[in-house]
Design a protein around this motif. Structure first.
Motif, short mmCIF file in Angstrom:
data_model
loop_
_atom_site.label_atom_id
_atom_site.label_comp_id
_atom_site.label_asym_id
_atom_site.label_seq_id
_atom_site.Cartn_x
_atom_site.Cartn_y
_atom_site.Cartn_z
N GLY A 40 0.80 -1.22 0.00
CA GLY A 40 0.00 0.00 0.00
C GLY A 40 0.83 1.26 0.00
N LYS A 41 2.15 1.14 -0.11
CA LYS A 41 2.97 2.35 0.01
C LYS A 41 2.76 3.31 -1.15
N THR A 42 2.62 2.77 -2.37
CA THR A 42 2.37 3.66 -3.50
C THR A 42 1.01 4.33 -3.38
N MET A 43 0.02 3.58 -2.95
CA MET A 43 -1.33 4.12 -2.79
C MET A 43 -1.34 5.28 -1.81
N LEU A 49 -2.30 13.06 -3.17
CA LEU A 49 -2.55 13.95 -4.29
C LEU A 49 -3.90 13.73 -4.93
N GLY A 50 -4.69 12.85 -4.34
CA GLY A 50 -5.99 12.58 -4.93
C GLY A 50 -5.89 11.89 -6.28
N LEU A 51 -4.87 11.06 -6.46
CA LEU A 51 -4.67 10.39 -7.75
C LEU A 51 -5.05 8.93 -7.70
N LEU A 52 -5.95 8.58 -6.79
CA LEU A 52 -6.34 7.18 -6.68
C LEU A 52 -7.19 6.76 -7.86
N PRO A 53 -7.20 5.48 -8.16
CA PRO A 53 -8.01 5.03 -9.31
C PRO A 53 -9.50 5.27 -9.09
N HIS A 54 -10.20 5.27 -10.21
CA HIS A 54 -11.63 5.44 -10.24
C HIS A 54 -12.34 4.49 -9.28
N GLY A 55 -13.27 5.02 -8.53
CA GLY A 55 -14.05 4.10 -7.69
C GLY A 55 -13.42 3.81 -6.35
N ALA A 56 -12.36 4.54 -6.00
CA ALA A 56 -11.75 4.31 -4.69
C ALA A 56 -12.50 5.10 -3.63
N ARG A 57 -12.65 4.47 -2.47
CA ARG A 57 -13.30 5.19 -1.37
C ARG A 57 -12.28 5.51 -0.29
N VAL A 58 -12.24 6.78 0.10
CA VAL A 58 -11.21 7.26 1.02
C VAL A 58 -11.84 7.83 2.27
N THR A 59 -11.30 7.44 3.43
CA THR A 59 -11.69 8.12 4.68
C THR A 59 -10.42 8.44 5.44
N GLY A 60 -10.56 9.33 6.42
CA GLY A 60 -9.39 9.71 7.20
C GLY A 60 -9.01 11.14 6.88
#
Lengths: 261, 291, 307
Positions: A40-43, A49-60
């Motif tokens: 998960g280090k690259t993620m 930078l908000g460059l996660l793939p489409h459909g990712a859900r982020v909290t925190g």
């Protein structure tokens, strides 16, 4: 200005990629993020930078000097990207636009974020190229990426990242694709720039040797969580967590002269 | 190195996701309908396609839902029987083109040198002519008949497959597993058969599926020009041709024309879906939309 | 007599419209049965080209490659008779046929060596994979597993010389030393020689008996691994070893080697390393040190025994 990541959780398609990452970057310090592929280090770097793939859900929370980046509206986030937080990627062959001169790639950036005029942008670009030690910066300005070696391209990528004087630099495996002698030069450059410009650097790499040479603090990730954080010397010489110890043990040089034939 | 789960999946596993796209569904439905019609025409058709016992040029209505032509034949029955002629011929035509063109292209790509030169120059010669004109010339030279029309289309169709296959083979030929096979003592033929050919079939399959529409149009076109099916055979192209003579009776040309249109569209949709399913990048996009 | 002898090998690449490039410009090497030789060097030094030439995959412009005293023939359209040399390639995702079962591919190797007793599953076991993997297809495996399967396939043919062309570079760090050690153990146990090519010196140090260092198409230093590691003599070897960052937690930046690798189409006059060498002398700029085991004027072999 510091970047603080608190309890960052990312899931994609129902699968948990990051399960509560805590990390903190300071000015003028290099923070190494170690781990194997899939940890998960690259993620983590992409999430900032908000460059996660489409459909990712982020909290925190990802807070840059008090401002929450995860909830920023698009326009604001675009200003932050490149302007305050910049990124350098792994593959020098694909991180530069093949059809634009490197001078253009540098000045585009600057003129977009800083609104400077053509002449001033060019002067700054040549200065930056000198700073990343590209020989013959004036001629280099008008050349294309394919005319440079891998190490040079990586330096150019760093120059582009620094074009708008960001406070934070995220480097995702910046030297993994480079030869070891070329890597040495780029690592010295990164460390030098960090000290000189007071950058907060997040260095993501699986190579513990690189970590040891450049990082001030080290965090080790496994399965989407940070399992250990601490000063570089302590983590690499007296690891507290079993996983860190196993990573160090699996290195070929681990037991100094044992295994030498 | 990252593992792309979609690239790893075999073709069969990727199909289910791709098939759910609306166009694919339409394509499959149309294809199935025509398949049923082609097989069951003798049962489904209300009249004998060759019988001339109905009122001539009757507009569509009860008893003759597609109308009748200038000889009093029921157009609906003729369209249905036409499926038995056009569709199997077209599929066989494409299959032969793939086989001949593909084999020649594979040899050109694998063996190189003079084999490559010879085959590709012949292909270039064929490419130099406009497709339809060349097909017409060949069909005319052989004499107007459906068999000769098929041969004519075959002559113009094989080079495209040869060229595509050659390109694919050139790419696969240098891959490490092919080299490993040669180092293990595979003969050139074994290498071609076991390592190279199975790995180029994907894109060729897509090309062939998309080509069925074109082949049908070409075949129908030849028949339309009188160079293909001979009367009274209920071939769609020939039917359109005779319908053009009686343009006021629009139904005579329109229904067989629509038949051609729907079959071409169906196979185009299928071919597109197949291509999207096979290309790992578009397949991933489909999957992500579904997430 | 050594198993493999490479004598003054020159391999040229020709691209239309560009000058001829000598990817290998006079390299000499030896591998004995039961020995592991590590060939190290950075990008563009020609090590892969050398490996491929040894297998017959690249044609030889000048020089000789002899396997068991017999010259190695280039791979043509005819069936290869020289199956005593096998190779494991770099890219695990291209080293197996995606359409065939793994067991069938290993069986190819068994057929080559005429072995009717061993089963593919036995070989899978030897490379540390479960026996029932034989019925599966390559896409079901990770990179490390695929490399093991490729090794099993190569070893099934009972080669006398196994060549690994950067076989571990594309693998995860944890898998690298495992797979390298596996190759070493399996090759040596069967009495074969192993030529292991890599840019990663730490791994090569782990498994090789002797090391050969390559730079710009030439082999600049050869010697026993421990010797070369403890006491590198050629300035390039010294720079190479000095550039490796050590994971000791001490925060020491590795030493930098200034300059860039020159274009192989236009190598420098005299010693190829002279523009970047910290100990360059006048003779280096003029005369090419064409001798071994260290191709450097600082270590010219003494002529004390001239008759």
């Amino acid at each position: 200005m510091t970047l603080t990541i608190t309890d960052l959780k990312v899931s994609i398609g129902g699968k948990d990629i990051l399960r509560g990452v805590d990390l903190s970057l300071q000015e003028g310090r290099v923070h190494g993020l170690a781990g194997e592929s899939g940890s998960g280090k690259t993620m983590t770097g992409l999430a900032v930078l908000g460059l996660l793939p489409h459909g990712a859900r982020v909290t925190g929370s990802v807070a840059l000097g008090g401002r929450e980046l995860l909830t920023l509206p698009h326009k604001e986030l675009n200003r932050v990207r490149g302007g305050e937080v910049a990124m350098v990627f792994q593959d020098p062959a694909t991180s530069l636009h093949p059809m634009l001169t490197i001078g253009r790639q540098l000045t585009e950036h600057m003129r977009h974020h800083l609104g400077v005029g053509k002449g001033e942008a060019r002067a700054r670009a040549v200065e930056l190229l000198g700073k990343v030690r590209i020989p013959g910066a004036q001629e280099a300005y008008g050349r294309y990426p394919h005319q440079f070696s891998g190490g040079m391209r990586q330096r150019i990528a760093i120059a582009i990242a620094l074009a708008c004087s960001p406070k934070v630099l995220i480097a995702d495996e910046p030297t993994t694709a480079l030869d070891v002698t070329v890597q040495a030069g780029v690592l010295r450059l990164l460390r030098g720039l960090c000290d000189e410009l007071g950058l907060a650097v997040l260095l993501v790499t699986h190579d513990l040797g690189v970590m040891s040479a450049v990082a001030d603090e080290v965090s080790v990730m496994k399965d989407g969580l940070v399992v250990e954080t601490g000063p570089r010397g302590r983590v690499l010489r007296e690891p507290a967590h079993a996983y860190t110890r196993s990573l160090l043990d699996s290195l070929p040089d681990s037991s100094t002269d044992e295994g030498v034939r | 190195m990252k593992r792309d789960p979609l690239a790893r999946k075999g073709l069969l596993r990727r199909l289910p996701e791709a098939w759910r796209q609306p166009l694919a569904v339409v394509g499959v439905v149309i294809a199935i309908v025509w398949l049923v019609v082609a097989v069951a025409a003798p049962v489904l058709a209300p009249h004998d396609p060759l019988a001339q016992d109905l009122p001539r040029l009757a507009a569509p209505g009860p008893g003759h839902w597609f109308g009748t032509d200038q000889l009093g034949r029921d157009i609906l029955s003729r369209v249905m029987y036409g499926a038995r002629v056009s569709i199997p011929l077209t599929v066989m035509l494409v299959a032969l083109s793939v086989l001949i063109g593909g084999l020649l292209g594979a040899c050109a790509g694998y063996f190189g040198k003079w084999v490559d030169e010879t085959i590709m120059r012949v292909a270039d010669l064929v490419f130099a002519f406009p497709t339809v004109i060349l097909a017409m010339v060949v069909a005319a030279a052989l004499g107007a008949s459906l068999t000769n029309a098929v041969l004519a289309v075959l002559v113009v169709a094989w080079p495209a497959y040869a060229r595509v296959t050659r390109g694919l083979v050139l790419g696969v030929r240098e891959r490490e597993f092919v080299l490993s096979g040669r180092l293990l003592g595979f003969s050139a033929w074994r290498s071609l058969r076991v390592d190279v050919l199975p790995n180029v079939t994907g894109p060729i399959l897509v090309l062939a599926t998309l080509d069925i529409g074109t082949a049908l149009l070409l075949l129908s076109g030849l028949s339309f020009l009188g160079l293909g099916a001979k009367p009274p055979s209920p071939e769609w192209g020939a039917m359109v041709s005779s319908g053009v003579e009686v343009f006021d009776s629009w139904w005579v040309a329109t229904f067989p024309g629509l038949a051609i249109l729907t079959v071409v569209l169906a196979f185009n949709f299928l071919g597109d879906t197949l291509r999207d399913a096979l290309d790992p990048r578009t397949a991933r996009a489909i999957k992500e939309r579904a997430l | 007599m050594s198993l493999l002898t490479v004598d003054d090998l020159v391999v040229e690449h020709r691209s239309p419209g560009r000058p001829v490039v000598r990817a290998v410009a006079g390299a000499s090497l030896e591998v004995n049965a039961g020995e592991v030789v590590g060939l190290v060097g950075e990008s563009g030094c020609g090590k892969s080209t050398l490996a491929r030439a040894v297998c017959g995959l690249n044609s030889v412009t000048e020089g000789r490659i002899a396997f068991d005293g017999e010259p190695v023939t280039p791979l043509g359209l005819r069936r290869r008779k020289l199956t005593g040399i096998q190779m494991v390639f770099q890219d695990p995702y291209a080293s197996l046929n995606p359409r065939r079962r793994v067991g069938d591919q290993i069986a190819d190797g068994l057929r080559t060596s005429g072995d009717t007793v061993t089963k593919p599953a036995d070989l899978l076991e030897r490379v540390g994979l479960p026996r029932d993997f034989a019925g599966r297809h390559p896409h079901e495996f990770s990179g490390g597993q695929r490399q093991r399967i490729a090794i099993a396939r190569a070893l099934a043919a009972r080669p006398r010389l196994l060549i690994g062309d950067e076989p571990i570079s594309a693998l995860d760090a944890s898998a690298q030393s495992q797979v390298a050690t596996l190759m070493r153990d399996l090759a040596v146990d069967s009495g074969a020689g192993l030529l292991f090519i890599s840019h990663d010196l730490s791994i090569v140090r782990l498994i090789a008996d002797r090391i050969a260092v390559m730079y710009l198409g030439r082999i600049v230093e050869t010697g026993a691994t421990a010797e070369v590691w403890a006491n590198p003599r050629h300035p390039y070897t010294q720079a190479l070893l000095g550039a490796i960052p050590k994971p000791d937690g001490l925060g020491v930046l590795p030493a930098e080697l200034p300059g860039d690798v020159p274009d192989p189409a236009d190598p420098p006059q005299g010693c190829r390393f002279n523009p970047r060498c910290p100990h360059v002398m006048d003779v280096c700029r003029v005369k090419d040190p064409d001798f071994g085991p260290v191709a450097c004027w600082l270590h010219e072999p003494s002529r004390a025994h001239t008759p």
